[in-house]
Write an enzyme that holds these catalytic residues in place. Structure first.
Site, PDB file in Angstrom:
ATOM      1  N   CYS A  55       0.820  -1.206   0.000  1.00  0.00           N
ATOM      2  CA  CYS A  55       0.000   0.000   0.000  1.00  0.00           C
ATOM      3  C   CYS A  55       0.855   1.257   0.000  1.00  0.00           C
ATOM      4  CB  CYS A  55      -0.861   0.060   1.261  1.00  0.00           C
ATOM      5  SG  CYS A  55      -2.039  -1.275   1.380  1.00  0.00           S
ATOM      6  N   GLY A  78       0.291   0.471  -5.070  1.00  0.00           N
ATOM      7  CA  GLY A  78      -0.954  -0.279  -4.996  1.00  0.00           C
ATOM      8  C   GLY A  78      -1.903   0.174  -6.082  1.00  0.00           C
ATOM      9  N   ASN A 116      -0.069   0.808   5.663  1.00  0.00           N
ATOM     10  CA  ASN A 116       0.863   0.130   4.748  1.00  0.00           C
ATOM     11  C   ASN A 116       1.653  -0.862   5.599  1.00  0.00           C
ATOM     12  OD1 ASN A 116       3.975   1.125   3.160  1.00  0.00           O
ATOM     13  ND2 ASN A 116       2.699  -0.619   2.766  1.00  0.00           N
ATOM     14  N   GLY A 117       1.511  -2.147   5.311  1.00  0.00           N
ATOM     15  CA  GLY A 117       2.247  -3.154   6.073  1.00  0.00           C
ATOM     16  C   GLY A 117       1.383  -4.367   6.332  1.00  0.00           C
ATOM     17  N   TYR A 165      13.433  -2.876  -5.653  1.00  0.00           N
ATOM     18  CA  TYR A 165      12.352  -2.885  -6.650  1.00  0.00           C
ATOM     19  C   TYR A 165      11.177  -1.972  -6.343  1.00  0.00           C
ATOM     20  CZ  TYR A 165       8.290  -4.664  -9.192  1.00  0.00           C
ATOM     21  OH  TYR A 165       7.166  -4.757  -9.951  1.00  0.00           O
TER      22      TYR A 165
END
Ligand code: SF4
Length: 456
Positions: A12, A39, A113-114, A253
Site C-alpha cells: 500500500c 498499490g 501500509n504493512g 524494486y
C-alpha cells in the site's frame, strides 16, 4: 503472465495532509498519483473538516476512482489518502481503505501500509470481547484496538495499541481535527514528513512530497508517533527497543527511484547495486540492456562500470495496466510480449547482458531470454541485482509462497538451465550489503534472501 506478475507486490501507499485553507482532497489526489506504484487495486480519500469525516473510495486506479465532482465533495482541512494492493486480506471494496468509523469521541479514519504478523491472535481476542468487523483488513482491527484502549486521549490509545502490534505498519490516522503518522518500531515500511506552506504532509515516499511541491522535513522515526494539529507537529516516541529492519526490497524494486528513504536515495542505491554486480560478474558482451523499468538504474551502472554500451533492447508498453484482459491459455506467452518487445535491429548478432532487479517465480525470465534469442542475439547473459529470493515475506510484500519461489527449490545452475540463459548471476548477499553500506545494512530486513526474519 504479465511481467509485473512475477515481481514482488507492494502492499500500500499512504498520504496525509493537514493544511487549513488548502484544497486538501485535490492535493491528496496528486499525492496518491505519485504513490500509485505501491498499490493499484483500490484507492480512497477521507477528509476531516473539524466536525466530521467524509470518505470516498473505490476499486481501481486513482484516476479511475476519483472525478472532479468527487473531489469537490471532499471538503475540509485534513485528508488521508490510500492506494492498496491486497496481500493478506482479500481484494474487495470492504477492504479498500481508508477505513472510517464513528467512536464515542467522534470520527476516525485510518490507512495502513504493512502487515500485522499477530493479526489472527489479536482479532480472536477482540472478537471474544464482542467486537464486530466489516472487513478482514489489519487497519480495522487497529482502529478497534485504539478506541478500546481505555485511555483519556487518542494519542495515548495509539501508543498503548503499539505495544500489542507485531509486524510492519506505517499508518496515517485522522480525526475531524488531528492527523497522526505512526511507524512501527522496526521501521520496516517508509513514512516521511514534509511541509507545504503552513501545512504538513505525511507520505509513504518522498516522491509524493516532490510531486505536490512540498518540502521534505524528515522521516518519521521507527516507533515514533507524530501528531499534527493547530499547534504544529508533536513527536511522541514510545520506549521500545527493537531491531531496525527497513525492507531492503524498497531499494531493490518497490520504491520509486526519485524517492529518498531514511536518508538513502533509491536511485543511488540501485546504481550501487549495479556497480557491485559489475565487480562480481565482469562479463564481456556487446551491450547491456535493462529489464525496464526497475532494472534500468542497475543496468546503467553495470554498463558504466564495465565500459560497455547501454542500450534499450526491450521496449515497454506503458499502457498495459490493471484492467488488461489476460490472454487465454493458447496465447499465454502473449502476456510478456504485450508488455515488452525486443528491438531486433539493436540485438541481432550481439552478445547481450540483460540486467533485472529480481527473480521471484522465474516465470517471465525464461520468456524474456527466449524473446531476445528469437530476436537474433548471439548470447544472452542474465544478471540480477539482488540475491536469490528463497523465503516468503510476512511483512506486507507479496513475494509469492515459498513453494512458488524458484530459488527456494533450485540451485542457480538449475535456474539458468530453466530460463535458458548462457549464464546467470545473482548479486551476493555480501554484495547487496556492500552496495548499501552508506546506509548500514544492519538496519535492513533482507529476510526474503536469507530467512533471517526480524519479527516472529
Ligand atoms: Fe522486505 Fe523481504 Fe523483509 Fe519482506 S522479507 S520486509 S520483502 S526484505
Amino acid at each position: 503472465m504479465l511481467l509485473d506478475e512475477d515481481k514482488p507486490k507492494e502492499a500500500c501507499g499512504v498520504f496525509g495532509i493537514y493544511a487549513p485553507g488548502q484544497d486538501v482532497a485535490r492535493i491528496t489526489y496528486y499525492g496518491l498519483y505519485a504513490l500509485q506504484h505501491r498499490g493499484q487495486e483500490s484507492a480512497g480519500i477521507a477528509v476531516g473538516d473539524g466536525e466530521k469525516i467524509t470518505c470516498r473510495k473505490g476499486m481501481g486506479l486513482v484516476g479511475e476512482v476519483f472525478t472532479e465532482d468527487t473531489l469537490r465533495m471532499l471538503k475540509g482541512h485534513i485528508a488521508l489518502g490510500h492506494v492498496r494492493y491486497s496481500t493478506a486480506a482479500e481484494n474487495t471494496i470492504e477492504n479498500a481503505q481508508p477505513h472510517n468509523f464513528y467512536y464515542k469521541q467522534g470520527m476516525i479514519a485510518l490507512g495502513h501500509n504493512g502487515n500485522l504478523t499477530n493479526y489472527a491472535e489479536l482479532r480472536r481476542k477482540l472478537a471474544d470481547s464482542g467486537a464486530v468487523f466489516q472487513s478482514t483488513a489489519d487497519s480495522e482491527l487497529m482502529i478497534n484496538l485504539i478506541v478500546r484502549a481505555g485511555t483519556e486521549d487518542l494519542a495515548s490509545g495509539i501508543l498503548k495499541t503499539m505495544e500489542q502490534l507485531e509486524g510492519s505498519y506505517s499508518l496515517i490516522l485522522i480525526t475531524e481535527k488531528k492527523m497522526f503518522g505512526i511507524r512501527d518500531p522496526h521501521g520496516m515500511r517508509p513514512l516521511c514528513l514534509g511541509r507545504l506552506g503552513d501545512g504538513y504532509i505525511l507520505a509513504s515516499e518522498s516522491c509524493a512530497l516532490d510531486t505536490i511541491g512540498a518540502e521534505f522535513i524528515r522521516d518519521v522515526k521507527p516507533g515514533e508517533v507524530v501528531m499534527i494539529d493547530e499547534d504544529g507537529v508533536t513527536a511522541l516516541q514510545p520506549h521500545r527497543d527493537c531491531k531496525r529492519a527497513l525492507c531492503v526490497f524498497e531499494f531493490v524494486y518497490l520504491a520509486r527511484p526519485d524517492s529518498v528513504i531514511d536518508g538513502l536515495s533509491v536511485q543511488q542505491a540501485r546504481y550501487a547495486l549495479g556497480k557491485e554486480l559489475a565487480r562480481e560478474y565482469p562479463l564481456d558482451g556487446d551491450m547491456v540492456i535493462p529489464v525496464p523499468d526497475s532494472g534500468t538504474s542497475s543496468a546503467f551502472a553495470y554498463a558504466m562500470e564495465r565500459g560497455l554500451p547501454f542500450r534499450e533492447g526491450l521496449m515497454k508498453n506503458r499502457y498495459v495496466g490493471r484492467t488488461f484482459i489476460r490472454p487465454v491459455q493458447v496465447t499465454r506467452d502473449l502476456g510478456v510480449r504485450l508488455k515488452l518487445n525486443p528491438i531486433r535491429e539493436m540485438i541481432f548478432g550481439k552478445r547481450v547482458i540483460m540486467v533485472d532487479d529480481s527473480i521471484v517465480r522465474g516465470t517471465t525470465s525464461g520468456k524474456l531470454v527466449q524473446m531476445i534469442r528469437e530476436a537474433g542475439a548471439k548470447e544472452v547473459h542474465l544478471l540480477v541485482s539482488s540475491p536469490p529470493v528463497t523465503h516468503s515475506c510476512y511483512y506486507g510484500i507479496d513475494t509469492s509462497k515459498n513453494g512458488e519461489l524458484i530459488a527456494a527449490s533450485h540451485c542457480i545452475e538449475e535456474i539458468r538451465e530453466h530460463i535458458g540463459a548462457d549464464s546467470l548471476g545473482y548479486l551476493s548477499r555480501s554484495g547487496l550489503h556492500a552496495a548499501l553500506a552508506p546506509f548500514n545494512p544492519d538496519i535492513l530486513c533482507d529476510a526474503c534472501f536469507c530467512g533471517d526474519y526480524p519479527i516472529r
